[in-house]
Design a protein around this motif. Structure first.
Motif, PDB file in Angstrom:
ATOM      1  N   ASP A 146       0.865  -1.172  -0.070  1.00 13.41           N
ATOM      2  CA  ASP A 146      -0.126  -0.161   0.158  1.00 13.41           C
ATOM      3  C   ASP A 146       0.958   1.207  -0.143  1.00 13.41           C
ATOM      4  N   ARG A 195       1.802   2.083  -3.568  1.00 14.70           N
ATOM      5  CA  ARG A 195       0.586   2.663  -4.226  1.00 14.70           C
ATOM      6  C   ARG A 195       0.382   3.972  -3.692  1.00 14.70           C
ATOM      7  N   TYR A 196       0.768   4.247  -2.683  1.00 11.88           N
ATOM      8  CA  TYR A 196       0.600   5.455  -2.113  1.00 11.88           C
ATOM      9  C   TYR A 196       1.567   6.538  -2.569  1.00 11.88           C
ATOM     10  N   GLN A 206       2.867   6.229  -5.629  1.00 15.74           N
ATOM     11  CA  GLN A 206       2.737   6.427  -7.090  1.00 15.74           C
ATOM     12  C   GLN A 206       1.804   7.429  -7.284  1.00 15.74           C
ATOM     13  N   LYS A 207       0.778   7.471  -6.403  1.00 16.07           N
ATOM     14  CA  LYS A 207      -0.359   8.670  -6.435  1.00 16.07           C
ATOM     15  C   LYS A 207       0.193   9.966  -5.763  1.00 16.07           C
ATOM     16  N   ARG A 213       2.084  11.861  -8.701  1.00 12.92           N
ATOM     17  CA  ARG A 213       1.306  12.702  -9.563  1.00 12.92           C
ATOM     18  C   ARG A 213       0.774  13.863  -8.849  1.00 12.92           C
ATOM     19  N   ARG A 214       0.387  13.760  -7.666  1.00 11.77           N
ATOM     20  CA  ARG A 214      -0.146  14.967  -6.803  1.00 11.77           C
ATOM     21  C   ARG A 214       0.974  16.058  -6.705  1.00 11.77           C
ATOM     22  N   ALA A 215       2.298  15.604  -6.492  1.00 10.85           N
ATOM     23  CA  ALA A 215       3.238  16.610  -6.398  1.00 10.85           C
ATOM     24  C   ALA A 215       3.863  16.989  -7.745  1.00 10.85           C
ATOM     25  N   GLU A 216       3.314  16.402  -8.689  1.00  9.95           N
ATOM     26  CA  GLU A 216       3.773  16.821 -10.193  1.00  9.95           C
ATOM     27  C   GLU A 216       5.391  16.477 -10.385  1.00  9.95           C
ATOM     28  N   TYR A 235       7.847   6.539 -17.232  1.00  8.33           N
ATOM     29  CA  TYR A 235       7.082   5.402 -17.066  1.00  8.33           C
ATOM     30  C   TYR A 235       7.582   4.316 -17.941  1.00  8.33           C
ATOM     31  N   PHE A 241       1.183  -1.090 -22.749  1.00  5.67           N
ATOM     32  CA  PHE A 241      -0.219  -0.825 -22.606  1.00  5.67           C
ATOM     33  C   PHE A 241      -0.600  -0.329 -21.376  1.00  5.67           C
ATOM     34  N   PRO A 277       1.420   1.433 -18.752  1.00  2.75           N
ATOM     35  CA  PRO A 277       2.671   1.915 -18.206  1.00  2.75           C
ATOM     36  C   PRO A 277       2.587   1.844 -16.719  1.00  2.75           C
ATOM     37  N   VAL A 318       1.949  17.223  -0.187  1.00  2.00           N
ATOM     38  CA  VAL A 318       0.656  16.218  -0.716  1.00  2.00           C
ATOM     39  C   VAL A 318       0.852  14.801   0.340  1.00  2.00           C
ATOM     40  N   MET A 319       1.725  14.896   1.318  1.00  2.00           N
ATOM     41  CA  MET A 319       1.777  13.833   2.022  1.00  2.00           C
ATOM     42  C   MET A 319       0.564  13.654   3.031  1.00  2.00           C
ATOM     43  N   VAL A 322      -5.303  10.805   2.532  1.00  3.20           N
ATOM     44  CA  VAL A 322      -5.133  12.027   1.754  1.00  3.20           C
ATOM     45  C   VAL A 322      -6.403  12.581   1.499  1.00  3.20           C
ATOM     46  N   PHE A 333      -5.524   4.414   1.579  1.00  4.16           N
ATOM     47  CA  PHE A 333      -4.306   3.599   1.704  1.00  4.16           C
ATOM     48  C   PHE A 333      -4.407   2.199   1.062  1.00  4.16           C
ATOM     49  N   LEU A 369      -8.024  14.540 -10.926  1.00  2.00           N
ATOM     50  CA  LEU A 369      -6.921  13.711 -11.117  1.00  2.00           C
ATOM     51  C   LEU A 369      -5.444  14.277 -10.531  1.00  2.00           C
ATOM     52  N   LYS A 370      -5.773  15.353 -10.496  1.00  2.00           N
ATOM     53  CA  LYS A 370      -4.372  16.245  -9.753  1.00  2.00           C
ATOM     54  C   LYS A 370      -4.671  15.973  -8.265  1.00  2.00           C
ATOM     55  N   THR A 372      -6.062  13.907  -6.448  1.00  2.00           N
ATOM     56  CA  THR A 372      -5.849  12.436  -5.826  1.00  2.00           C
ATOM     57  C   THR A 372      -4.651  11.806  -6.492  1.00  2.00           C
ATOM     58  N   GLY A 373      -4.152  12.030  -7.670  1.00  2.00           N
ATOM     59  CA  GLY A 373      -2.981  11.279  -8.205  1.00  2.00           C
ATOM     60  C   GLY A 373      -3.648  10.039  -8.430  1.00  2.00           C
ATOM     61  N   HIS A 374      -4.745   9.691  -8.483  1.00  2.00           N
ATOM     62  CA  HIS A 374      -5.155   8.400  -9.220  1.00  2.00           C
ATOM     63  C   HIS A 374      -4.619   8.140 -10.334  1.00  2.00           C
ATOM     64  N   GLU A 375      -4.343   6.964 -10.983  1.00  2.00           N
ATOM     65  CA  GLU A 375      -3.850   6.547 -12.157  1.00  2.00           C
ATOM     66  C   GLU A 375      -4.956   6.428 -13.079  1.00  2.00           C
ATOM     67  N   ASP A 416      -5.971  -2.843 -23.334  1.00  2.24           N
ATOM     68  CA  ASP A 416      -5.511  -3.970 -24.128  1.00  2.24           C
ATOM     69  C   ASP A 416      -6.383  -4.861 -24.616  1.00  2.24           C
TER      70      ASP A 416
END
Lengths: 243, 643
Positions: free
Chosen positions: A20, A23-24, A26-27, A30-33, A38, A42, A44, A85-86, B46, B274, B322-323, B325-328, B381
């Motif tokens: 977890d 995963r935390y 990875q997100k 993105r939040r912190a840009e 990648y 298909f 990535p 963003v933590m 978060v 989480f 998207l920004k 949450t950071g979800h993919e 895919d």
């Protein structure tokens, strides 16, 4: 560009497991840009790897993950943006650029050190003096300290004398704190609870997992010394440079 | 090799100090390290909202009565969580059902249930809101009340207990669980909660008590206070009368709907769990309601009229969410996305936007056609994914009865296009036990699957095939729901349902392409019980309580569901479940939910029930208005193209 991020994990976050946490982050990237790279294909995924998984319930001041980025902010900006963003209980404390040929954190991990102490409200089963004597008798004096640990398929016998690099006790607020420097990584991985449980057993005491807080201080790579054939441990947080 | 001595360790910081002092967890380390997935109970995710309890007037615990990973995936709570917390005087927190392992510990050690954010007991809150998304969570409601230390019956609650509110689709027949709730909110929460909170604050400052508040709340549109109503039964068990017991309490409770979707609240910063939740992605609600009018579908009736959000607003929301949450991954949410008028523009934008940032798009509830296949081939895919059809019935005759417009030709052509595009996995969803179903209809399910498989072998030349095609059939058993044209329909005993599944199974085995077809069917006894809860009345409440006392929780989970426990509970309470499900109801019968005005009128539903029996299809809302009654809300599809 290879980047190594150092973070602390504490408070309620100790209940969030390793998968977890991946995963935390990875997100969080993105939040912190953060301009993370990648993989192709298909679905990535981010190029990211962690140094040494931390067990559920364990806190840490020295966790590491390596990422690959296309372009980087300065270390200061990246740390600021990530911390913005933590969740409470994760704090970014380092962001360093690694040499291009650097191996991943995971592959260079050789040791980690820990503090173990009885949590507030739990009975400490022996005095500091008794523990000091216990460590002498269990670890310092013998020429080998054999313990068996159950692996997925069988049992493995290890000599702690070779894999525990340091084991000592200090006193904080009148309570004992045990310090352990342990072989860590894919070859000889020693968990702190295994050593501590063996110590207690040698003293005729029982180890209660939830009574003891395990706190990781840092994770190290082994660096060969030029002068002789010895080596020294180098914190994973001191192998790169600021951006 | 020799180890160089390290210097003696110094304390890096005070070890006993918890830097996260604001939040002390409700559960001890000992418990959290013993239960499965402790991250279900720690909050602190978060975007979770933290407030200072001393600076708010109203504490609201919002509960989804199922496990965290399910509950966290629900969009409705996210919307209201966001809306409530925008108010400075309200702190809304979340509560989910403790998993049976923790349930046991909490009962043994007498630990009160707590809200995730503050980790403080639910019983200290002003309100406990429980969303009612499916009937099989009813025993979990009792679990929540019980663990919170709140009396199960509303009548047993005192001034210090929270006001317990129910809402969501199952609130459209609240009667089986009426005794456990102080009030129900009928309709979309966005519209009347502000009025409810304002009333609560005002009356509390005036020193008014619980009863007085409930009496006043009953005057707010959409609010139903069950203790202010009474049901009188006939000798045959049906309802003779249902009416308010106090002067001035409205006899009809009217569903509340959002009319301006453009300005409706949408969570811009959803909480990011989480743990991997069922919906581990941004969920973008593109429209509410459905134009289709399938006669079995409760959502299609109670969420009328169809209301769309604009493409521009959705683009903006997608980027923001998207920004934050950071979800993919991002998923479009609606009952029938293909009917959204701006789908083409929206999806084109998302495909472009997401390609830049490595975000995946998932497109559920899309009709299979050239456009959707083209989009899907860009975002997933093809070799790994499967395509889903929901014909719901195997024969055209029965599809006409249920008003499912899908024809065999459309299905087969869609499947063929998909096979040509490289897909080789198709899933079919059907229902068994629909009104007028015959053996012929059941066997038609197997034939449709077989013909689909045949198309694959006809269409795709041997050298291009990626093995066999895989056709998966799933059947569930039809459960009649309130406010649908099938609310008069009967169900069948579990053995009968299993018999129907066997007929399908045998028919599958007779097909030429049987090796390409797999068939799964659902449990039958749970469907019958769901039917009792769906159309039950106040007398069913005692059975739910008894089953909970016997240990029933997590009935929606097959590993915990025990039909025997329920059979005993019915017998002990002297309630006959067959009364609620095994008879076709008379057109004049008063239903327990008739006091609710859901927009669609009973006359319309009756008309649809009769047309179903005649096998006549009804055009959708955009083709021709059927005068269902939903136009009373003054918005949505009923007023499109009328300027």
């Amino acid at each position: 560009m290879k980047i190594r991020i150092k973070f602390r994990k504490y408070g309620a976050m100790k209940f969030v497991g390793h998968l977890d946490m991946m995963r935390y982050f990875q997100k969080a990237m993105r939040r912190a840009e953060i301009a993370i790279c990648y993989s192709e294909g298909f679905s990535p995924h981010q190029i990211m790897s962690f140094a040494a998984p931390l067990g559920v319930g364990v806190t840490s001041d020295g966790e590491y993950l390596d990422i690959e980025v296309g372009a980087s902010k300065t270390s200061g900006d990246a740390i600021r943006d990530l911390n913005a963003v933590m969740a409470d209980g994760v704090e970014i404390t380092g962001y360093q650029k690694l040499p291009d040929n650097a191996k991943t954190a995971m592959s260079v991990v050789a040791a980690a050190d820990y503090d173990l102490f009885y949590k507030e409200g739990y009975h400490v089963p022996a005095s500091v003096e008794q523990f000091e004597e216990g460590i002498e008798a269990f670890f310092v004096r013998p020429s080998e300290v054999l313990v068996t640990k159950a692996t997925k398929k069988s049992e493995k016998t290890m000599d702690l004398k070779k894999l525990v690099y340091d084991f000592r006790i200090r006193v904080e607020d009148g309570r004992p704190v045990f310090y352990l420097l342990l072989s860590t990584g894919s070859v000889d991985n020693v968990k702190p609870e295994l050593v501590f449980e063996a110590l207690l057993a040698s003293m005729g005491l029982v180890f209660e997992a939830d009574a003891v807080q395990i706190h990781r201080r840092d994770v190290y790579a082994a660096r060969a010394l030029k002068a002789d054939d010895g080596f020294r441990f180098c914190s994973l947080g001191e192998m790169g440079e600021m951006v | 090799m020799e180890l160089q001595e390290k210097t003696a360790p110094e304390p890096s910081r005070k070890l006993h100090e918890n830097p996260d002092k604001k939040r002390k967890l409700a559960l001890s380390d000992k418990i959290l390290l013993r239960v499965e997935k402790p991250a279900r109970y720690i909050g602190g995710e978060v975007n979770a909202v933290m407030k200072d309890p001393s600076e708010v007037d109203i504490r609201f615990a919002f509960c989804f009565p199922d496990v965290y990973e399910i509950g966290m995936s629900h969009l409705g709570i996210q919307i209201l969580y966001d809306m409530f917390n925008r108010r400075e005087d309200v702190w809304c927190e979340r509560v989910y059902s403790p998993w049976p392992d923790l349930h046991r510990v909490m009962k043994e050690e007498n630990i009160p249930l707590f809200a995730l954010e503050s980790q403080q007991p639910v019983r200290q809150m002003d309100f406990l809101g429980i969303t009612l998304q499916y009937e099989m969570c009813y025993t979990n409601i009792l679990q929540i009340l019980d663990l919170s230390g709140i009396p199960l019956s509303a009548s047993g609650r005192g001034e210090r207990d929270p006001i317990v509110i129910g809402g969501g689709p199952c609130a459209y027949n609240p009667e089986p669980i009426a005794e456990f709730f102080d009030l129900f909110y009928i309709g979309e929460g966005e519209t009347q909660y502000d009025a409810l909170f304002d009333l609560y604050k005002k009356m509390r400052s005036e020193g008014a008590g619980r009863k007085a508040f409930l009496r006043q709340a009953a005057g707010i549109p959409g609010i139903y206070v069950p203790s202010l109503y009474e049901a009188v039964y006939r000798g045959d068990g049906t309802i003779a009368q249902f009416h308010p017991i106090e002067e001035g309490v409205p006899g009809t409770v009217r569903k509340q709907v959002v009319t301006d979707m453009e300005r409706a609240v949408c969570p811009e910063r959803p909480v990011v769990p989480f743990l991997k939740a069922t919906q581990d992605r941004v969920v973008l609600e593109i429209q509410r309601g459905c134009i289709r009018g399938c006669r079995f579908c409760q959502a299609g009736m109670i969420y009328r009229p169809v209301r769309e959000k604009s493409v521009e607003r959705l683009k903006e929301l997608a980027v923001t969410m998207l920004k934050s949450t950071g979800h993919e991954e991002i998923s479009l949410s609606s009952l029938s996305s293909s009917d959204y008028s701006g789908l083409d523009r929206l999806v084109t934008f998302l495909v472009e936007e997401c390609r830049k940032s490595g975000v995946n798009i998932s497109l559920p509830s899309l009709r299979i056609d050239a456009f959707s296949l083209d989009v899907m081939s860009k975002v997933q895919d093809v070799r790994k994914s499967s395509l889903t059809f929901a014909p719901e019935a195997g024969s055209q005759r029965l599809r006409d009865v249920i008003n499912k417009g899908l024809t065999e030709e459309v299905i087969l052509d869609g499947a063929q296009m998909a096979f040509e595009g490289g897909w080789n996995k198709v899933k079919f969803y059907f229902m068994l036990g629909l009104p007028t179903e015959t053996e012929e209809d059941m066997r038609a399910i197997a034939r449709l699957a077989d013909e689909t498989a045949a198309r694959y072998y006809e269409t795709v030349p041997k050298e291009k095939r990626n093995g066999r095609c895989q056709i998966t059939i799933s059947t569930s058993f039809f459960v009649p729901k309130p406010f649908t044209p099938f609310q008069w329909a009967r169900m069948y005993p579990p053995e009968d349902y299993i018999g129907r599944a066997k007929i399908v199974n045998n028919a599958v085995k007779e097909q030429l392409n049987r090796k390409s077809i797999r068939y799964n069917w659902h449990e039958a006894d749970v469907a019958v019980l769901e039917g009792v809860f769906a159309r039950g009345d106040r007398r069913v409440g005692a059975v739910i309580r008894r089953a909970y006392e016997k240990g029933a929780i997590f009935d929606a989970w097959s590993e915990f569901f025990d039909y025997g426990r329920w059979t005993e509970a019915f017998a002990e309470c002297g309630v006959d479940p067959d009364f609620y499900v095994m008879r076709e109801r008379g057109l004049d019968e008063i239903f327990p939910w008739d006091f609710i005005d859901a927009g669609v009128k009973k006359e319309f539903l009756k008309r649809e029930w009769k047309r179903a029996m005649e096998g006549v299809v009804t055009p959708n809302c955009r083709m021709q208005c059927q005068g269902c009654g939903a136009n009373q809300f003054g918005g949505g599809v009923c007023y499109e193209n009328q300027d």
